[in-house]
Design a protein around this motif. Structure first.
Motif, mmCIF file in Angstrom:
data_model
loop_
_atom_site.group_PDB
_atom_site.id
_atom_site.type_symbol
_atom_site.label_atom_id
_atom_site.label_comp_id
_atom_site.label_asym_id
_atom_site.label_seq_id
_atom_site.Cartn_x
_atom_site.Cartn_y
_atom_site.Cartn_z
ATOM 1 N N TYR A 31 8.230 3.931 -13.686
ATOM 2 C CA TYR A 31 6.936 3.556 -13.111
ATOM 3 C C TYR A 31 7.109 2.565 -11.963
ATOM 4 O O TYR A 31 6.356 2.586 -10.986
ATOM 5 N N ALA A 32 8.086 1.698 -12.077
ATOM 6 C CA ALA A 32 8.328 0.717 -11.022
ATOM 7 C C ALA A 32 8.732 1.396 -9.718
ATOM 8 O O ALA A 32 8.435 0.889 -8.627
ATOM 9 N N GLU A 33 9.402 2.545 -9.809
ATOM 10 C CA GLU A 33 9.779 3.271 -8.595
ATOM 11 C C GLU A 33 8.544 3.768 -7.846
ATOM 12 O O GLU A 33 8.512 3.768 -6.612
ATOM 13 N N ASP A 34 7.522 4.201 -8.600
ATOM 14 C CA ASP A 34 6.274 4.604 -7.946
ATOM 15 C C ASP A 34 5.654 3.429 -7.197
ATOM 16 O O ASP A 34 5.129 3.584 -6.085
ATOM 17 N N GLN A 35 5.715 2.271 -7.797
ATOM 18 C CA GLN A 35 5.154 1.086 -7.163
ATOM 19 C C GLN A 35 5.932 0.728 -5.899
ATOM 20 O O GLN A 35 5.341 0.405 -4.860
ATOM 21 N N ARG A 36 7.244 0.805 -5.970
ATOM 22 C CA ARG A 36 8.059 0.494 -4.790
ATOM 23 C C ARG A 36 7.840 1.524 -3.681
ATOM 24 O O ARG A 36 7.842 1.183 -2.488
ATOM 25 N N ALA A 37 7.664 2.782 -4.066
ATOM 26 C CA ALA A 37 7.408 3.821 -3.059
ATOM 27 C C ALA A 37 6.094 3.551 -2.332
ATOM 28 O O ALA A 37 6.004 3.691 -1.102
ATOM 29 N N ALA A 38 5.069 3.153 -3.076
ATOM 30 C CA ALA A 38 3.786 2.840 -2.443
ATOM 31 C C ALA A 38 3.908 1.621 -1.537
ATOM 32 O O ALA A 38 3.299 1.562 -0.459
ATOM 33 N N GLN A 39 4.691 0.629 -1.954
ATOM 34 C CA GLN A 39 4.915 -0.538 -1.100
ATOM 35 C C GLN A 39 5.624 -0.143 0.195
ATOM 36 O O GLN A 39 5.300 -0.655 1.278
ATOM 37 N N ALA A 40 6.585 0.772 0.085
ATOM 38 C CA ALA A 40 7.286 1.237 1.281
ATOM 39 C C ALA A 40 6.339 2.006 2.201
ATOM 40 O O ALA A 40 6.411 1.875 3.431
ATOM 41 N N ALA A 65 -2.212 1.730 5.792
ATOM 42 C CA ALA A 65 -1.612 0.599 5.082
ATOM 43 C C ALA A 65 -2.456 0.216 3.874
ATOM 44 O O ALA A 65 -1.919 -0.136 2.808
ATOM 45 N N GLU A 66 -3.769 0.300 4.019
ATOM 46 C CA GLU A 66 -4.650 0.016 2.885
ATOM 47 C C GLU A 66 -4.443 1.033 1.770
ATOM 48 O O GLU A 66 -4.481 0.685 0.582
ATOM 49 N N VAL A 67 -4.213 2.288 2.147
ATOM 50 C CA VAL A 67 -3.911 3.312 1.135
ATOM 51 C C VAL A 67 -2.670 2.916 0.345
ATOM 52 O O VAL A 67 -2.640 2.986 -0.890
ATOM 53 N N GLY A 68 -1.628 2.490 1.054
ATOM 54 C CA GLY A 68 -0.408 2.081 0.366
ATOM 55 C C GLY A 68 -0.633 0.912 -0.564
ATOM 56 O O GLY A 68 -0.131 0.899 -1.703
ATOM 57 N N ASP A 69 -1.392 -0.084 -0.116
ATOM 58 C CA ASP A 69 -1.666 -1.244 -0.978
ATOM 59 C C ASP A 69 -2.422 -0.839 -2.238
ATOM 60 O O ASP A 69 -2.139 -1.328 -3.339
ATOM 61 N N LEU A 70 -3.388 0.055 -2.081
ATOM 62 C CA LEU A 70 -4.168 0.489 -3.243
ATOM 63 C C LEU A 70 -3.342 1.375 -4.168
ATOM 64 O O LEU A 70 -3.537 1.358 -5.391
ATOM 65 N N ARG A 71 -2.416 2.140 -3.602
ATOM 66 C CA ARG A 71 -1.524 2.930 -4.467
ATOM 67 C C ARG A 71 -0.583 2.017 -5.246
ATOM 68 O O ARG A 71 -0.196 2.337 -6.378
ATOM 69 N N VAL A 72 -0.205 0.897 -4.645
ATOM 70 C CA VAL A 72 0.585 -0.094 -5.386
ATOM 71 C C VAL A 72 -0.215 -0.609 -6.577
ATOM 72 O O VAL A 72 0.295 -0.724 -7.701
ATOM 73 N N LYS A 73 -1.470 -0.914 -6.330
ATOM 74 C CA LYS A 73 -2.339 -1.387 -7.409
ATOM 75 C C LYS A 73 -2.499 -0.324 -8.487
ATOM 76 O O LYS A 73 -2.458 -0.621 -9.693
ATOM 77 N N GLU A 74 -2.660 0.914 -8.059
ATOM 78 C CA GLU A 74 -2.794 2.007 -9.025
ATOM 79 C C GLU A 74 -1.519 2.168 -9.846
ATOM 80 O O GLU A 74 -1.569 2.371 -11.073
ATOM 81 N N ALA A 75 -0.356 2.077 -9.185
ATOM 82 C CA ALA A 75 0.912 2.201 -9.906
ATOM 83 C C ALA A 75 1.103 1.045 -10.882
ATOM 84 O O ALA A 75 1.673 1.218 -11.971
ATOM 85 N N ARG A 76 0.622 -0.138 -10.517
ATOM 86 C CA ARG A 76 0.723 -1.281 -11.424
ATOM 87 C C ARG A 76 -0.122 -1.048 -12.676
ATOM 88 O O ARG A 76 0.296 -1.359 -13.796
ATOM 89 N N HIS A 77 -1.319 -0.497 -12.498
ATOM 90 C CA HIS A 77 -2.158 -0.195 -13.657
ATOM 91 C C HIS A 77 -1.553 0.919 -14.505
ATOM 92 O O HIS A 77 -1.731 0.942 -15.733
#
Length: 494
Positions: free
Chosen positions: A365-374, A307-319
């Motif tokens: 790019y937003a799709e990458d962020q949503r995928a990481a959130q999922a 789950a931490e990996v997913g949260d950090l990938r969300v952060k990475e996608a946001r950047h």
């Protein structure tokens, strides 16, 4: 601590001492909990240290495609020797298991991927030649050489490195869980082999009883107090029991192969087992305390890290949705001017460029962020599902421990003594002619079934205890099954 339960016992001889030392080093690193740090480089160094500690005593990586036949690994060295207790098998397996080594290698690979995530983009070196030189006052421009460096948005690389570190932590938790599963698998294989051997002991004793009964029946046949059918019925029972014993030998060979496979020992390794019954114990801690300990299990820690990996990938996608930068330097080679006496004739030109990367595809790019959130949400759901399964398994294991302890004690203290007394009384009555022959067969069959059931109940109790420790993720202190269990949580006990 789990290290104590995983490392009890040892193999005999110098090889056993070496295995114990290596296993101590291995398991000391298996369950090390790393400290989380904000700096990706510090987290990677911490992970590397834990990785090295865990891998010191593991089995060497075998050569792929080797033509050596299976089992020749131990031909050039002394075969391991075990003292018959279960823990030395566990110790040897934790050192020699190639499956555990494979899990460690996956952890190592994930650890090395952290540096890749923190790596800056490679600079670009460009060269151009002017096919048609550009004429300037100081001379024609003939060649151009440039170097350009791209810089992602601040924080993007650190977020990726943190995510890779968390992914390596996932592999670490898998490695720790694999060690727990390996221990439970070895203990189950050991007690299954022990059960078959103890059943053979019981049935051989019953076979001797059949021999005695046949002698008695033949003596009574000679004086006309028994029929030939009685003797034949006993001989049939003896033959069937002898066939069962022969079948047990084949079952023991299969169980022995399963045990050697679990501990990764050569096929010709002797596998002694203890002649003592497993001790009937109950957990000293309450079920509530054991349930609280589940949160520290590596199987749950794996999904927390995921789950931490997913949260950090969300952060990475946001950047990644923010613009990037680039800086470049170009050198232009200039030839001599065509006219004489031109100031700065042939002076080369140097330019500095700054670029801005425009992230135009924001929706993509937003799709990458949503995928990481999922992915993060899925990991949290898996954590909850694993917790629910572990809670149910804990309750089932405790129930099995209580039931097998109760029934085994009942067989030992009450049922088997009663069956033995009944058989002795029946034999005495048969000798005087007061008891029918069928009563002897019934009493003998009852005693055999009860003794076999007692052996199986003890083995089931030991297996349930191994399952309990695998579920909880650490050793569990036990107390005599006759003692009442303290219902208070572990923290509230004096």
């Amino acid at each position: 601590m789990l290290e104590n339960s995983l490392l009890q016992g040892d193999t005999t001889g110098a090889r056993g001492a070496r295995s114990r030392s290596r296993a101590n080093t291995t398991l000391a690193g298996v369950l090390v909990v790393g400290l989380s740090t904000a700096c990706a480089g510090s987290a990677q160094r911490s992970m590397q240290a834990e990785l090295e500690r865990a891998g010191v005593g593991l089995a060497a990586v075998p050569q792929a495609g080797s033509n050596a036949p299976l089992g020749n690994e131990g031909a050039a060295s002394e075969l391991p020797r075990f003292d018959g207790t279960p823990e030395p098998y566990v110790t040897y397996a934790l050192v020699q298991s190639h499956e555990l080594r494979a899990s460690w290698e996956r952890w190592r690979a994930a650890t090395h991927r952290v540096a890749r995530e923190r790596r800056m983009p490679s600079p670009t070196l460009t060269y151009a030649v002017f096919v048609s030189p550009v004429e300037t006052r100081v001379g024609p421009q003939r060649h151009r050489l440039g170097v350009h460096q791209r810089f992602p948005w601040p924080g993007e690389l650190l977020a990726g490195a943190d995510a890779a570190t968390a992914a390596a932590r996932v592999e670490q938790r898998k490695f720790e869980a694999a060690a727990l599963e390996l221990r439970a698998r070895v203990l189950v294989a050991y007690w299954q082999l022990w059960t078959l051997r103890e059943i053979e002991v019981v049935e051989r004793e019953q076979l001797e009883l059949y021999e005695s009964l046949i002698e008695i029946a033949r003596g009574r046949l000679e004086v006309g107090q028994a029929s030939l059918a009685n003797v034949q019925q006993l001989e049939l029972g003896r033959a069937r029991l002898a066939d069962q014993i022969d079948g047990l030998r084949e079952a023991q060979r299969a169980a022995q192969a399963a045990l050697l496979g679990a501990v990764a020992a050569p096929p010709d390794t002797p596998t002694p087992t203890t002649s003592q019954l497993p001790t009937l114990v109950q957990p000293r801690a309450s079920e509530a305390s054991l349930r609280q300990a589940l949160v520290d299990h590596p199987s749950l820690g794996r999904w927390q890290a995921q789950a931490e990996v997913g949260d950090l990938r969300v952060k990475e996608a946001r950047h990644a949705r923010a613009p990037g930068f680039s800086v470049g330097v170009d050198w232009v080679e200039v030839g001599p001017a065509r006219m004489d006496n031109v100031a700065d004739s042939g002076k080369d030109a140097v330019s500095i460029s700054v670029g801005l990367e425009l992230p135009l595809w924001q929706r993509n790019y937003a799709e990458d962020q949503r995928a990481a959130q999922a992915d993060a949400a899925a990991a949290r759901a898996e954590w909850a599902a694993t917790r629910d399964r572990a809670t149910a398994q804990l309750g089932a294991a405790l129930s099995q421990i209580r039931d097998t302890a109760r029934r085994a004690a009942l067989h030992e203290d009450t049922l088997i003594p009663q069956a033995q007394s009944a058989l002795e009384s029946t034999l005495g009555g048969y000798a005087t002619g007061d008891v029918q022959f069928a009563a002897i067969l019934l009493a003998e069959r009852e005693l055999l079934e009860l003794r076999l059931a007692a052996v199986q109940l003890h083995a089931q109790h030991a297996i349930a205890w191994a399952d309990l420790e695998a579920i909880v993720g650490r050793s569990v202190a036990g107390q005599s099954a006759a003692q009442p269990q303290d219902p208070r949580p572990e923290a509230d006990k004096p």
